[in-house]
Design a protein around this motif. Structure first.
Motif, PDB file in Angstrom:
ATOM      1  N   GLU A 172      31.136  39.360  67.489  1.00 45.23           N
ATOM      2  CA  GLU A 172      29.757  38.668  66.723  1.00 45.23           C
ATOM      3  C   GLU A 172      28.670  38.790  67.535  1.00 45.23           C
ATOM      4  OE1 GLU A 172      27.482  37.193  64.856  1.00 45.23           O
ATOM      5  OE2 GLU A 172      29.360  36.680  63.698  1.00 45.23           O
ATOM      6  N   THR A 173      27.746  39.614  66.978  1.00 46.50           N
ATOM      7  CA  THR A 173      26.400  39.991  67.909  1.00 46.50           C
ATOM      8  C   THR A 173      25.413  38.889  68.304  1.00 46.50           C
ATOM      9  OG1 THR A 173      26.591  42.059  66.398  1.00 46.50           O
ATOM     10  CG2 THR A 173      25.046  41.945  68.334  1.00 46.50           C
ATOM     11  N   CYS A 181      30.856  36.850  71.395  1.00 49.51           N
ATOM     12  CA  CYS A 181      32.143  36.471  71.234  1.00 49.51           C
ATOM     13  C   CYS A 181      32.824  37.563  70.665  1.00 49.51           C
ATOM     14  CB  CYS A 181      32.168  35.244  70.641  1.00 49.51           C
ATOM     15  SG  CYS A 181      31.768  33.724  71.547  1.00 49.51           S
ATOM     16  N   THR A 182      33.967  37.958  71.236  1.00 51.51           N
ATOM     17  CA  THR A 182      34.683  38.976  70.614  1.00 51.51           C
ATOM     18  C   THR A 182      36.298  38.533  69.900  1.00 51.51           C
ATOM     19  OG1 THR A 182      34.174  40.685  72.134  1.00 51.51           O
ATOM     20  CG2 THR A 182      36.029  41.298  70.676  1.00 51.51           C
ATOM     21  N   SER A 183      36.663  38.896  68.908  1.00 51.40           N
ATOM     22  CA  SER A 183      37.735  38.075  68.192  1.00 51.40           C
ATOM     23  C   SER A 183      38.906  39.055  68.455  1.00 51.40           C
ATOM     24  CB  SER A 183      37.576  37.987  66.578  1.00 51.40           C
ATOM     25  OG  SER A 183      36.519  37.016  66.492  1.00 51.40           O
ATOM     26  N   ASP A 184      40.206  38.657  68.674  1.00 59.11           N
ATOM     27  CA  ASP A 184      41.589  39.215  68.696  1.00 59.11           C
ATOM     28  C   ASP A 184      41.925  39.904  67.604  1.00 59.11           C
ATOM     29  OD1 ASP A 184      43.894  40.380  69.258  1.00 59.11           O
ATOM     30  OD2 ASP A 184      44.166  38.816  70.857  1.00 59.11           O
ATOM     31  N   ILE A 185      41.632  40.999  67.057  1.00 60.60           N
ATOM     32  CA  ILE A 185      42.053  41.480  65.608  1.00 60.60           C
ATOM     33  C   ILE A 185      43.686  41.745  65.450  1.00 60.60           C
ATOM     34  CG2 ILE A 185      41.840  43.232  63.794  1.00 60.60           C
ATOM     35  CD1 ILE A 185      39.256  41.435  64.555  1.00 60.60           C
ATOM     36  N   ALA A 186      43.968  42.287  66.658  1.00 62.21           N
ATOM     37  CA  ALA A 186      45.496  42.301  66.592  1.00 62.21           C
ATOM     38  C   ALA A 186      46.293  41.023  66.509  1.00 62.21           C
ATOM     39  CB  ALA A 186      45.962  42.867  67.963  1.00 62.21           C
ATOM     40  N   THR A 243      33.212  45.869  62.412  1.00 60.29           N
ATOM     41  CA  THR A 243      33.175  46.563  63.478  1.00 60.29           C
ATOM     42  C   THR A 243      31.602  47.209  63.954  1.00 60.29           C
ATOM     43  OG1 THR A 243      33.783  48.698  63.020  1.00 60.29           O
ATOM     44  CG2 THR A 243      35.522  47.319  63.503  1.00 60.29           C
ATOM     45  N   ILE A 244      30.667  46.436  63.173  1.00 57.57           N
ATOM     46  CA  ILE A 244      29.479  47.077  63.241  1.00 57.57           C
ATOM     47  C   ILE A 244      28.929  47.303  64.976  1.00 57.57           C
ATOM     48  CG2 ILE A 244      26.907  46.746  62.455  1.00 57.57           C
ATOM     49  CD1 ILE A 244      28.104  45.676  59.925  1.00 57.57           C
ATOM     50  N   SER A 245      29.164  46.256  65.559  1.00 56.82           N
ATOM     51  CA  SER A 245      28.712  46.016  66.907  1.00 56.82           C
ATOM     52  C   SER A 245      29.725  46.488  67.850  1.00 56.82           C
ATOM     53  CB  SER A 245      27.972  44.969  67.329  1.00 56.82           C
ATOM     54  OG  SER A 245      28.833  44.062  67.388  1.00 56.82           O
ATOM     55  N   SER A 246      30.881  46.822  67.563  1.00 57.23           N
ATOM     56  CA  SER A 246      31.912  47.084  68.330  1.00 57.23           C
ATOM     57  C   SER A 246      32.693  48.391  68.382  1.00 57.23           C
ATOM     58  CB  SER A 246      33.158  45.978  68.071  1.00 57.23           C
ATOM     59  OG  SER A 246      33.813  46.220  66.750  1.00 57.23           O
TER      60      SER A 246
END
Length: 395
Positions: free
Chosen positions: A141-142, A146-151, A170-173
């Motif tokens: 989240e740009t 904060c990054t989310s755990d997709i797994a 995943t636009i910013s990741s």
């Protein structure tokens, strides 16, 4: 001003000279054999960076277009989708879903954490009639850092035994954080050109699983420009159903060559090191991260809160005026409350230090309460001096 502009917004990111030179070519026939070879090479390299075996569909569009394409190709009017309110971009995606005629259910969030996998799992467990057709999550989240755990989201969906599609922004990741579409069971991956892929704005992508392709056969939302089937059919022959952004596609191949030369593991480690240096500077300054969970702090950007009664926009204006340094602004409910330091894409240690130095000088110029020493703290991280870091933390 003399010298180069210092661009440290979290996208669009800096363009490598190699990418600029690769795009500096005469226009070619987009129906000819040279272009066919270009398409095939691009597809192969894109599948590598997405971590997928299926098609990657390329649109001349922003990331918002890729959001829309993901939904209109897989869903029908009135379908329910489940989303997490992780920040401004998750909220915008939710708004698009509503405008498309979908029933968009939003798990409320505080804009300080990533997606709540347990809450997603609980919602799916309660949905015994399987009315939820897709779960939509922003990986990084740009607006908040904060990054989310997709797994973890995938595990929660599997534990609930729910058949919903998993769509991930995943636009910013992409190209900056570890991401494996197939291994994590992602059905539609949404990406853009202008961040970790080190390209100009203007291209977006959908990486599509077999399950998503099957859903597209019965999806009833209107689509024409965004339709997957004609894109996939012509891409398999090396072409597009309309005029593509030809010269930018040369840039895609060059950027992916650069990434392959450096290696994904090395790229991810570089981003992690730059994030650690920036967070060390923030701690030394005494500024609070917008991301409240250190385990979720993004390696793509750092979002910093300014003390109550002070203006993040005034800081940004001073940094630009005095030091030719562009920092990201606060978005939505965070307007003028935070500033964002992007540390993604084509970046090295000394480039990052220019931004951290500019921020520290600007903090003093606008009178935001802080401690000095952020520059030294960041240098300790980048130079690999853990003893000095420990001593500074103890002090």
């Amino acid at each position: 001003m003399s010298g180069r502009h210092h661009l440290f917004i979290p996208g669009p990111s800096n363009l490598p000279d190699r990418v600029l030179r690769a795009m500096d070519r005469p226009t070619i026939d987009h129906r000819g054999p040279t272009f066919r070879a270009l398409t095939f090479e691009m597809q192969r390299r894109l599948r590598w960076v997405f971590g997928c075996a299926g098609p990657v569909i390329t649109y001349p569009a922003s990331g918002s277009g890729a959001w829309e394409a993901a939904m209109v190709n897989t869903l029908s009017p009135g379908d329910k989708v489940l989303m997490c309110e992780t920040g401004q971009f998750a909220t915008l995606w939710h708004d698009i879903a509503g405008r498309l005629g979908l029933e968009a259910e939003l798990i409320a969030g505080d804009w300080r954490h990533g997606a709540d996998a347990e809450a997603i799992g609980a919602q799916l467990q309660a949905d015994t009639g399987h009315t939820i057709k897709a779960v939509c999550v922003v990986h990084n989240e740009t607006s908040t850092g904060c990054t989310s755990d997709i797994a973890a989201v995938r595990r929660a969906m599997d534990a609930a035994g729910h058949p919903a599609l998993l769509m991930v922004d995943t636009i910013s990741s992409l190209g900056s954080l570890p991401y494996r579409a197939d291994d994590w069971g992602v059905d539609v991956t949404i990406a853009g050109s202008q961040k970790g892929l080190m390209l100009p704005p203007g291209l977006s992508f959908n990486a599509v699983s077999p399950k998503a392709l099957a859903a597209s056969e019965t999806a009833k939302l209107p689509k024409s420009y965004w339709a997957w089937q004609p894109m996939i059919a012509l891409n398999e022959k090396g072409f597009f159903p309309y005029t593509p952004a030809t010269n930018t596609l040369y840039g895609v191949i060059e950027a992916l060559k650069m990434m392959e030369e450096e290696g994904l593991d090395a790229i991810f480690a570089r981003h992690a090191r730059h994030a650690a240096a920036t967070r060390a500077a923030a701690a030394a300054w005494g500024l609070e991260l917008q991301c409240a969970d250190p385990a979720q702090a993004s390696d793509v950007l750092t979002t910093l809160r300014v003390p109550e009664g002070h203006s993040a926009d005034a800081l940004r204006a001073t940094a630009l005026e005095r030091f030719d340094l562009s920092l990201g602004n606060g978005l939505g409910r965070l307007a003028d409350k935070v500033f964002r330091i992007g540390h993604l894409g084509d970046l090295n240690d000394l480039s990052l230090m220019s931004a951290i130095s500019g921020v520290e000088m600007s903090l003093g110029l606008v009178g935001i309460p802080h401690r000095k020493g952020g520059v030294l703290a960041a240098m300790d991280v980048l130079a690999g001096a853990p003893e000095a870091m420990a001593e500074r933390g103890a002090a």
